[in-house]
Design a protein around this motif. Structure first.
Motif, short mmCIF file in Angstrom:
data_model
loop_
_atom_site.label_atom_id
_atom_site.label_comp_id
_atom_site.label_asym_id
_atom_site.label_seq_id
_atom_site.Cartn_x
_atom_site.Cartn_y
_atom_site.Cartn_z
N SER A 118 3.34 -6.49 1.15
CA SER A 118 2.01 -6.77 0.61
C SER A 118 1.05 -7.21 1.71
CB SER A 118 2.09 -7.85 -0.46
OG SER A 118 2.90 -7.40 -1.52
N ARG A 119 1.56 -7.96 2.68
CA ARG A 119 0.72 -8.37 3.80
C ARG A 119 0.18 -7.15 4.53
NH1 ARG A 119 -1.62 -13.05 4.94
NH2 ARG A 119 0.30 -14.20 4.53
N GLY A 120 1.02 -6.15 4.71
CA GLY A 120 0.58 -4.93 5.37
C GLY A 120 -0.46 -4.19 4.57
N VAL A 122 -2.53 -5.47 2.19
CA VAL A 122 -3.77 -6.24 2.10
C VAL A 122 -4.54 -6.21 3.42
CG1 VAL A 122 -4.70 -8.58 1.88
CG2 VAL A 122 -2.99 -7.76 0.25
N GLU A 123 -3.86 -6.44 4.52
CA GLU A 123 -4.55 -6.51 5.81
C GLU A 123 -4.96 -5.15 6.33
OE1 GLU A 123 -1.99 -8.75 8.33
OE2 GLU A 123 -2.47 -10.66 7.36
N GLY A 124 -4.37 -4.10 5.75
CA GLY A 124 -4.73 -2.76 6.19
C GLY A 124 -5.87 -2.14 5.42
N ASP A 125 -6.31 -2.79 4.35
CA ASP A 125 -7.39 -2.26 3.52
C ASP A 125 -8.75 -2.65 4.05
OD1 ASP A 125 -5.91 -2.45 0.19
OD2 ASP A 125 -5.63 -1.06 1.84
N PRO A 128 -9.81 -5.55 0.85
CA PRO A 128 -8.45 -5.94 0.47
C PRO A 128 -8.29 -6.14 -1.02
CG PRO A 128 -9.55 -7.68 1.73
CD PRO A 128 -10.47 -6.52 1.70
N TYR A 130 -4.91 -7.02 -3.94
CA TYR A 130 -3.49 -7.33 -4.02
C TYR A 130 -2.75 -6.13 -4.59
CZ TYR A 130 0.20 -10.65 -3.49
OH TYR A 130 1.31 -11.30 -3.03
N PRO A 175 -6.20 -11.94 0.01
CA PRO A 175 -5.47 -12.67 1.07
C PRO A 175 -5.14 -14.10 0.67
CG PRO A 175 -7.77 -12.32 1.68
CD PRO A 175 -7.54 -11.51 0.45
N ASP A 179 -1.35 -15.73 0.65
CA ASP A 179 -0.97 -16.98 1.34
C ASP A 179 -0.30 -17.95 0.38
OD1 ASP A 179 -2.00 -16.05 3.71
OD2 ASP A 179 -3.92 -17.10 3.52
#
Length: 223
Positions: A118-120, A122-125, A128, A130, A175, A179
């Motif tokens: 999910s981190r990948g 979210v941070e790749g959008d 962002p 979820y 994000p 977290d």
């Protein structure tokens, strides 16, 4: 939607599944009218199965049926949302605490893998959001090994989906939610029930705030 196929379950079952998906995904917004004739035409079925599907969804709290007016996607007001979140928070926090005590090593690995994936995402959008199919909460509840808790949480979440379907797609929320999930999972991983419950409490408070913010963005009930 595509016309439903006449195999397997009854037409009422399939009509219910299609309409339910449209509601919980946010395709049909709270307060919007559910036109029985139009839906029957879309699904290529008679009105009977659609009417039965509406009645089932009304029993589940997703649809409101009014005499001489028809069916509408149920709208939750702020008080109802807060009440449901009070129940949800109690159950989710208990589930997190139990998961910290009962989760297997393989389940902790799966939780961490879900977070990493999910981190990948979210941070790749560019904007962002979820990941829609992340079942981290479901896995945490499963780790609690409490069937009753799971059942009641499903009932509460069914109603909250009326307003929560779009909360994960708020750019600022994605994000932040990730977290918060990370803190819950790490507390579970180190076998700290109190920390897991505390982290989940913070997450539930943030989720409530985000969900309440969506209420103003729903159509009027055509009154």
């Amino acid at each position: 939607p595509d016309a439903i196929t006449r195999v397997g379950h009854t037409l009422s079952d399939k009509a219910e599944a299609v309409i339910r998906t449209q509601i919980v995904s946010g395709e049909r917004l709270p307060g919007s009218r559910l036109n029985e004739v139009e839906i029957a035409a879309e699904l290529d079925v008679s009105r009977g199965p659609v009417r039965e599907a509406m009645q089932r969804l009304a029993r589940d709290g997703l649809v409101r049926i009014e005499s001489h007016r028809g069916a509408f996607v149920r709208s939750l007001d702020a008080g109802e949302v807060r009440a449901l979140f009070e129940v949800r928070a109690s159950l989710e926090c208990q589930a997190a605490a139990l998961a910290a005590e009962r989760a297997g090593a393989d389940e902790v690995t799966t939780l961490r893998a879900l977070l990493a994936n999910s981190r990948g995402v979210v941070e790749g959008d560019v904007v962002p959001h979820y990941p829609e199919r992340l079942d981290l909460h479901e896995l945490i509840v499963r780790c609690s090994r409490n069937v009753a808790l799971t059942r009641y949480l499903q009932l509460v979440n069914q109603e909250l989906k009326l307003v929560r379907a779009r909360s994960g797609f708020l750019a600022a929320r994605a994000p932040q939610a990730l977290d918060e999930h990370e803190r819950v999972v790490e507390a579970i991983a180190v076998r700290d029930p109190d920390a897991a419950a505390a982290a989940m409490t913070i997450h539930m408070e943030s989720a409530l705030h985000s969900t309440l913010g969506l209420l103003h963005d729903t159509p009027e009930n055509d009154r």
